[in-house]
Design a protein around this motif. Structure first.
Motif, PDB file in Angstrom:
ATOM      1  N   ILE A  60      63.067 166.386  66.050  1.00 29.47           N
ATOM      2  CA  ILE A  60      62.245 165.476  67.011  1.00 29.47           C
ATOM      3  C   ILE A  60      60.733 165.526  66.831  1.00 29.47           C
ATOM      4  CG2 ILE A  60      61.767 164.651  69.360  1.00 29.47           C
ATOM      5  CD1 ILE A  60      64.743 165.319  69.836  1.00 29.47           C
ATOM      6  N   GLY A  61      60.271 166.847  66.872  1.00 31.91           N
ATOM      7  CA  GLY A  61      58.799 166.939  66.634  1.00 31.91           C
ATOM      8  C   GLY A  61      58.324 166.456  65.160  1.00 31.91           C
ATOM      9  N   ALA A  62      59.008 166.430  64.213  1.00 28.95           N
ATOM     10  CA  ALA A  62      58.641 166.036  62.974  1.00 28.95           C
ATOM     11  C   ALA A  62      58.799 164.671  62.948  1.00 28.95           C
ATOM     12  CB  ALA A  62      59.713 166.883  61.797  1.00 28.95           C
ATOM     13  N   GLY A  63      59.617 164.138  63.626  1.00 31.11           N
ATOM     14  CA  GLY A  63      59.640 162.689  63.789  1.00 31.11           C
ATOM     15  C   GLY A  63      58.497 162.083  64.722  1.00 31.11           C
ATOM     16  N   ALA A  64      58.082 162.924  65.671  1.00 31.49           N
ATOM     17  CA  ALA A  64      56.887 162.540  66.591  1.00 31.49           C
ATOM     18  C   ALA A  64      55.729 162.572  65.542  1.00 31.49           C
ATOM     19  CB  ALA A  64      56.600 163.617  67.572  1.00 31.49           C
ATOM     20  N   SER A  65      55.432 163.472  64.700  1.00 28.85           N
ATOM     21  CA  SER A  65      54.199 163.483  63.922  1.00 28.85           C
ATOM     22  C   SER A  65      54.383 162.375  63.093  1.00 28.85           C
ATOM     23  CB  SER A  65      54.475 165.020  63.221  1.00 28.85           C
ATOM     24  OG  SER A  65      54.207 166.151  63.559  1.00 28.85           O
ATOM     25  N   GLY A  66      55.439 161.979  62.444  1.00 30.81           N
ATOM     26  CA  GLY A  66      55.469 160.921  61.383  1.00 30.81           C
ATOM     27  C   GLY A  66      55.101 159.576  62.255  1.00 30.81           C
ATOM     28  N   ALA A  67      55.433 159.261  63.456  1.00 24.59           N
ATOM     29  CA  ALA A  67      55.090 158.105  64.225  1.00 24.59           C
ATOM     30  C   ALA A  67      53.606 158.062  64.492  1.00 24.59           C
ATOM     31  CB  ALA A  67      55.945 158.192  65.706  1.00 24.59           C
ATOM     32  N   SER A 109      59.921 167.430  72.469  1.00 24.02           N
ATOM     33  CA  SER A 109      60.264 168.354  71.609  1.00 24.02           C
ATOM     34  C   SER A 109      59.492 169.815  71.745  1.00 24.02           C
ATOM     35  CB  SER A 109      59.619 167.871  69.976  1.00 24.02           C
ATOM     36  OG  SER A 109      58.375 167.839  69.820  1.00 24.02           O
ATOM     37  N   VAL A 110      58.370 169.833  72.213  1.00 24.36           N
ATOM     38  CA  VAL A 110      57.726 171.002  72.443  1.00 24.36           C
ATOM     39  C   VAL A 110      58.161 171.891  73.518  1.00 24.36           C
ATOM     40  CG1 VAL A 110      55.531 172.236  73.038  1.00 24.36           C
ATOM     41  CG2 VAL A 110      55.774 170.527  71.148  1.00 24.36           C
ATOM     42  N   MET A 111      58.625 170.983  74.688  1.00 21.03           N
ATOM     43  CA  MET A 111      58.844 171.637  76.073  1.00 21.03           C
ATOM     44  C   MET A 111      60.407 171.901  76.081  1.00 21.03           C
ATOM     45  SD  MET A 111      59.404 169.386  79.444  1.00 21.03           S
ATOM     46  CE  MET A 111      60.601 168.489  78.899  1.00 21.03           C
ATOM     47  N   MET A 112      61.344 171.329  75.139  1.00 20.34           N
ATOM     48  CA  MET A 112      62.728 171.488  74.968  1.00 20.34           C
ATOM     49  C   MET A 112      62.991 172.634  73.996  1.00 20.34           C
ATOM     50  SD  MET A 112      64.035 169.792  77.302  1.00 20.34           S
ATOM     51  CE  MET A 112      65.530 170.182  76.778  1.00 20.34           C
ATOM     52  N   LEU A 113      62.046 172.847  73.032  1.00 21.08           N
ATOM     53  CA  LEU A 113      62.147 173.866  72.091  1.00 21.08           C
ATOM     54  C   LEU A 113      61.841 175.048  72.854  1.00 21.08           C
ATOM     55  CD1 LEU A 113      62.735 174.964  69.283  1.00 21.08           C
ATOM     56  CD2 LEU A 113      60.277 174.700  68.456  1.00 21.08           C
ATOM     57  N   ALA A 121      58.004 179.744  69.358  1.00 20.03           N
ATOM     58  CA  ALA A 121      58.402 178.820  68.333  1.00 20.03           C
ATOM     59  C   ALA A 121      57.778 177.292  69.180  1.00 20.03           C
ATOM     60  CB  ALA A 121      60.023 178.466  68.598  1.00 20.03           C
ATOM     61  N   ALA A 122      57.767 177.272  70.308  1.00 19.76           N
ATOM     62  CA  ALA A 122      57.269 175.828  70.735  1.00 19.76           C
ATOM     63  C   ALA A 122      56.044 175.915  70.534  1.00 19.76           C
ATOM     64  CB  ALA A 122      57.801 175.947  72.304  1.00 19.76           C
ATOM     65  N   MET A 124      54.473 176.962  67.968  1.00 14.30           N
ATOM     66  CA  MET A 124      54.095 176.781  66.614  1.00 14.30           C
ATOM     67  C   MET A 124      54.375 175.395  66.198  1.00 14.30           C
ATOM     68  SD  MET A 124      52.677 179.127  64.372  1.00 14.30           S
ATOM     69  CE  MET A 124      53.440 178.295  63.160  1.00 14.30           C
ATOM     70  N   LEU A 125      55.431 174.721  66.830  1.00  9.60           N
ATOM     71  CA  LEU A 125      55.744 173.382  67.008  1.00  9.60           C
ATOM     72  C   LEU A 125      54.785 172.434  67.255  1.00  9.60           C
ATOM     73  CD1 LEU A 125      57.767 171.186  65.998  1.00  9.60           C
ATOM     74  CD2 LEU A 125      58.669 171.438  68.272  1.00  9.60           C
ATOM     75  N   LEU A 126      54.039 172.888  68.452  1.00 10.77           N
ATOM     76  CA  LEU A 126      52.938 172.068  68.983  1.00 10.77           C
ATOM     77  C   LEU A 126      51.885 171.985  68.109  1.00 10.77           C
ATOM     78  CD1 LEU A 126      51.557 170.505  71.181  1.00 10.77           C
ATOM     79  CD2 LEU A 126      50.920 172.623  72.194  1.00 10.77           C
ATOM     80  N   PHE A 127      51.418 173.245  67.373  1.00 17.76           N
ATOM     81  CA  PHE A 127      50.148 173.579  66.573  1.00 17.76           C
ATOM     82  C   PHE A 127      50.595 172.655  65.184  1.00 17.76           C
ATOM     83  CE2 PHE A 127      48.515 175.730  62.680  1.00 17.76           C
ATOM     84  CZ  PHE A 127      47.050 175.638  63.120  1.00 17.76           C
ATOM     85  N   THR A 128      51.775 172.514  64.711  1.00 15.51           N
ATOM     86  CA  THR A 128      52.442 171.839  63.459  1.00 15.51           C
ATOM     87  C   THR A 128      52.079 170.331  63.831  1.00 15.51           C
ATOM     88  OG1 THR A 128      53.748 173.376  62.902  1.00 15.51           O
ATOM     89  CG2 THR A 128      53.821 171.426  61.910  1.00 15.51           C
ATOM     90  N   ILE A 129      52.570 169.918  64.821  1.00 16.53           N
ATOM     91  CA  ILE A 129      52.192 168.338  65.060  1.00 16.53           C
ATOM     92  C   ILE A 129      50.836 168.092  65.312  1.00 16.53           C
ATOM     93  CG2 ILE A 129      52.511 166.719  66.912  1.00 16.53           C
ATOM     94  CD1 ILE A 129      55.064 168.229  67.884  1.00 16.53           C
TER      95      ILE A 129
END
Length: 312
Positions: A60-67, A109-113, A121-122, A124-129
């Motif tokens: 979901i985080g990857a999809g958010a980045s794409g959007a 995505s960040v909150m749920m991860l 992990a959350a 790192m996902l936020l940083f990646t986005i």
């Protein structure tokens, strides 16, 4: 930056598939696969439900980045032939909708991860986005011919996130998987840029092919491929490697290096005549290259779980 004037006029009721396309599902597949490999290659087992939920939120985080990327790049997507049919430039999704979806899915995505796995992990996902949507899309992509080199880090973080989901910490093995994707990204995208150069010219994106020409781009492809070979083969002698990985990597890197040499040797006078077949073949090989390397890491991890894999 997004320009509403680039979106075709006319009424269109967006379908579910249009919103799904906004998430860049092909890129999402690679993100999910490498994140899964990173998680399963870790020395700590993850409960299947926790693992499934965590990878879902990474997707979901990857999809958010794409959007968010499509929202920002709608103006140049409307110019480039390769991207003209994307949801926003084609008029199927409005820019404000894409922005809202991207922001909402990022937060979700960040909150749920963080709840499913751990806060590191959350984070790192936020940083990646943010790295992909802001640092790369909004700045690097239109500012420097090294855009894809630095920006490629965004696509290299998923296996690190997968590893952190399992272990709650960083390790050299996670960063080796990161390095494998990071070093693969420039040759992969520069090969694409060689036979899609007019698109980047028209959109005024400072890809290396535009700013330095095809000859310099071919030299860069060879240089980065040599570095990639060292990283990829060297990984075979580490804790996430093993005989199966090493054999797979040796074959793939031999083919990849040969392809890079052929691109480097290309005569500019023949570029149009042969329709960039050398570059096209190299680009197609690059798609299999990453998949098979991470597939081999996954095989080694599976065998190790039964006491059979690796060098032990």
């Amino acid at each position: 930056m997004t320009d509403m004037s680039t979106t075709p006029a006319g009424e269109y009721e967006a379908q579910l598939g249009d919103y799904f396309a906004l998430l860049k599902p092909r890129v999402m597949q690679l993100v999910v696969f490498t994140a899964v490999v990173g998680m399963l290659a870790a020395p700590v087992s993850v409960h299947p439900i926790v693992g499934f939920a965590s990878i879902l939120f990474v997707a979901i985080g990857a999809g958010a980045s794409g959007a968010l990327n499509m929202w920002w790049d709608a103006d140049i997507d409307a110019i480039m032939r390769r991207t003209q049919n994307r949801p926003i430039p084609s008029g199927r999704v409005q820019p404000k909708e894409a922005l809202a979806i991207g922001v909402a899915l990022s937060g979700l995505s960040v909150m749920m991860l963080g709840l499913a796995a751990n806060l590191l992990a959350a984070g790192m996902l936020l940083f990646t986005i943010l790295f992909y949507a802001v640092f790369y899309s909004m700045w690097l992509k239109r500012a420097t011919p090294q855009n894809i080199v630095i920006g490629g880090a965004a696509g290299a973080f998923p296996p690190v996130i997968g590893w952190i989901i399992a272990t709650g910490s960083f390790s050299i093995e996670a960063w080796l998987m990161f390095a494998l994707i990071f070093m693969w990204t420039p040759p992969h995208f520069w090969a694409l840029a060689l036979f899609m150069r007019n698109d980047y010219d028209d959109a005024k994106v400072p890809m290396l092919t535009v700013t330095h020409g095809r000859r310099a781009t071919r030299r860069h492809i060879l240089g980065y491929t040599v570095l990639l070979v060292i990283v990829a083969v060297g990984t075979g002698f580490t804790a996430i490697g093993g005989p199966i990985y090493l054999v797979t990597s040796a074959i793939l890197n031999g083919m990849f290096l040969l392809g890079a040499i052929r691109i480097w040797q290309r005569d500019e006078d023949d570029s149009e005549a042969d329709n960039f077949q050398v570059e096209r073949k190299f680009f197609r090989l690059s798609l299999w290259y990453l998949f098979l390397h991470f597939g081999a890491i996954l095989v080694e991890a599976t065998l190790r779980s039964y006491g059979l894999g690796g060098w032990a």
